[in-house]
Design a protein around this motif. Structure first.
Motif, PDB file in Angstrom:
ATOM      1  N   PHE A  27     -15.084  27.649  18.836  1.00  0.00           N
ATOM      2  CA  PHE A  27     -14.575  29.472  18.522  1.00  0.00           C
ATOM      3  C   PHE A  27     -15.422  29.976  19.603  1.00  0.00           C
ATOM      4  O   PHE A  27     -16.419  28.968  19.931  1.00  0.00           O
ATOM      5  CB  PHE A  27     -15.049  29.005  17.313  1.00  0.00           C
ATOM      6  CG  PHE A  27     -15.366  30.692  17.324  1.00  0.00           C
ATOM      7  CD1 PHE A  27     -14.456  31.464  16.475  1.00  0.00           C
ATOM      8  CD2 PHE A  27     -16.658  31.414  17.045  1.00  0.00           C
ATOM      9  CE1 PHE A  27     -14.276  32.297  16.600  1.00  0.00           C
ATOM     10  CE2 PHE A  27     -16.747  32.713  16.965  1.00  0.00           C
ATOM     11  CZ  PHE A  27     -15.534  33.611  16.202  1.00  0.00           C
ATOM     12  N   ASN A  28     -15.152  30.728  19.798  1.00  0.00           N
ATOM     13  CA  ASN A  28     -15.577  31.592  21.733  1.00  0.00           C
ATOM     14  C   ASN A  28     -15.980  30.798  22.660  1.00  0.00           C
ATOM     15  O   ASN A  28     -17.627  30.907  22.871  1.00  0.00           O
ATOM     16  CB  ASN A  28     -16.927  32.577  20.630  1.00  0.00           C
ATOM     17  CG  ASN A  28     -16.288  33.809  20.607  1.00  0.00           C
ATOM     18  OD1 ASN A  28     -15.086  33.805  20.334  1.00  0.00           O
ATOM     19  ND2 ASN A  28     -17.840  34.491  19.350  1.00  0.00           N
ATOM     20  N   GLY A  39     -26.275  29.904  11.697  1.00  0.00           N
ATOM     21  CA  GLY A  39     -26.175  30.758  12.610  1.00  0.00           C
ATOM     22  C   GLY A  39     -24.575  30.060  13.231  1.00  0.00           C
ATOM     23  O   GLY A  39     -24.111  30.837  14.005  1.00  0.00           O
ATOM     24  N   VAL A  40     -24.095  29.277  12.209  1.00  0.00           N
ATOM     25  CA  VAL A  40     -22.515  28.592  12.767  1.00  0.00           C
ATOM     26  C   VAL A  40     -21.694  29.747  11.731  1.00  0.00           C
ATOM     27  O   VAL A  40     -21.998  30.552  10.781  1.00  0.00           O
ATOM     28  CB  VAL A  40     -22.315  27.474  12.110  1.00  0.00           C
ATOM     29  CG1 VAL A  40     -21.157  27.411  12.109  1.00  0.00           C
ATOM     30  CG2 VAL A  40     -23.232  26.363  12.412  1.00  0.00           C
ATOM     31  N   PRO A  41     -20.653  30.298  13.019  1.00  0.00           N
ATOM     32  CA  PRO A  41     -20.035  31.598  12.621  1.00  0.00           C
ATOM     33  C   PRO A  41     -18.998  31.341  11.539  1.00  0.00           C
ATOM     34  O   PRO A  41     -18.744  29.986  11.685  1.00  0.00           O
ATOM     35  CB  PRO A  41     -19.429  32.430  13.671  1.00  0.00           C
ATOM     36  CG  PRO A  41     -20.082  31.005  15.111  1.00  0.00           C
ATOM     37  CD  PRO A  41     -20.625  30.594  14.267  1.00  0.00           C
ATOM     38  N   LEU A  42     -18.791  32.295  10.865  1.00  0.00           N
ATOM     39  CA  LEU A  42     -17.885  32.136   9.572  1.00  0.00           C
ATOM     40  C   LEU A  42     -16.215  31.288   9.916  1.00  0.00           C
ATOM     41  O   LEU A  42     -16.163  30.877   9.005  1.00  0.00           O
ATOM     42  CB  LEU A  42     -17.675  33.819   8.376  1.00  0.00           C
ATOM     43  CG  LEU A  42     -18.725  33.641   7.988  1.00  0.00           C
ATOM     44  CD1 LEU A  42     -18.448  35.623   7.500  1.00  0.00           C
ATOM     45  CD2 LEU A  42     -18.532  33.133   6.490  1.00  0.00           C
ATOM     46  N   GLN A  43     -16.013  32.270  11.674  1.00  0.00           N
ATOM     47  CA  GLN A  43     -14.876  31.173  11.884  1.00  0.00           C
ATOM     48  C   GLN A  43     -14.517  29.865  11.455  1.00  0.00           C
ATOM     49  O   GLN A  43     -13.327  29.093  12.051  1.00  0.00           O
ATOM     50  CB  GLN A  43     -14.304  31.649  12.967  1.00  0.00           C
ATOM     51  CG  GLN A  43     -14.068  33.577  12.878  1.00  0.00           C
ATOM     52  CD  GLN A  43     -15.317  34.540  12.833  1.00  0.00           C
ATOM     53  OE1 GLN A  43     -16.123  33.610  12.269  1.00  0.00           O
ATOM     54  NE2 GLN A  43     -15.386  36.186  13.378  1.00  0.00           N
ATOM     55  N   VAL A  44     -15.999  29.495  12.290  1.00  0.00           N
ATOM     56  CA  VAL A  44     -16.009  27.782  11.957  1.00  0.00           C
ATOM     57  C   VAL A  44     -16.454  27.481  10.785  1.00  0.00           C
ATOM     58  O   VAL A  44     -15.244  26.240  10.458  1.00  0.00           O
ATOM     59  CB  VAL A  44     -17.544  27.627  12.998  1.00  0.00           C
ATOM     60  CG1 VAL A  44     -17.776  26.053  12.626  1.00  0.00           C
ATOM     61  CG2 VAL A  44     -17.121  28.065  14.378  1.00  0.00           C
ATOM     62  N   LEU A  45     -16.673  27.784   9.469  1.00  0.00           N
ATOM     63  CA  LEU A  45     -17.490  27.899   8.467  1.00  0.00           C
ATOM     64  C   LEU A  45     -15.467  27.560   7.895  1.00  0.00           C
ATOM     65  O   LEU A  45     -15.550  27.037   6.715  1.00  0.00           O
ATOM     66  CB  LEU A  45     -18.048  28.097   7.760  1.00  0.00           C
ATOM     67  CG  LEU A  45     -19.716  28.764   8.505  1.00  0.00           C
ATOM     68  CD1 LEU A  45     -20.195  29.362   7.278  1.00  0.00           C
ATOM     69  CD2 LEU A  45     -20.375  26.787   8.638  1.00  0.00           C
TER      70      LEU A  45
END
Length: 111
Positions: free
Chosen positions: A30-31, A70-76
């Protein structure tokens, strides 16, 4: 060693850091970054307050994981359900038990 300034009826509670949880998983990109794990620690009061503003139990758990790790929602969102369950169980260990229903509340526990 005892502290002479403590009253005999005073309880002392040392806030020793709780054991962290490190959850590993297959790489998620992601990113322009690759995520392979997340680390959770005891949530702060502010993290709990912020997560409680989100509607729904799953969304609140995801918000708390994001705020804490700190992990982005898109990863979760790409993690398996077992990851969400394990993180929820970790956070639940820090939650006080729900109060028992009272006679006045109309809840009897009978089905």
């Amino acid at each position: 060693m005892s502290d002479p300034e403590l009253d005999a009826d005073e309880e002392v509670f040392d806030l020793v850091p709780a054991k962290a949880l490190r959850l590993t998983f297959p790489a998620v990109s992601f990113n322009d970054r690759e995520y392979t794990d997340l680390r959770l620690t005891e949530p702060t009061v502010q993290q709990l307050l912020d997560a409680s503003k989100v509607d729904g139990a799953i969304a609140q758990t995801l918000a708390l994981i994001k705020l804490n790790s700190g992990v982005p929602l898109q990863v979760l969102h790409q993690l398996p359900q077992r990851a969400l369950t394990r993180c929820g169980d970790y956070f639940a260990a820090f939650s006080p038990p729900s109060p028992a229903p009272t006679k006045d509340s109309g809840e009897t526990g009978e089905g």
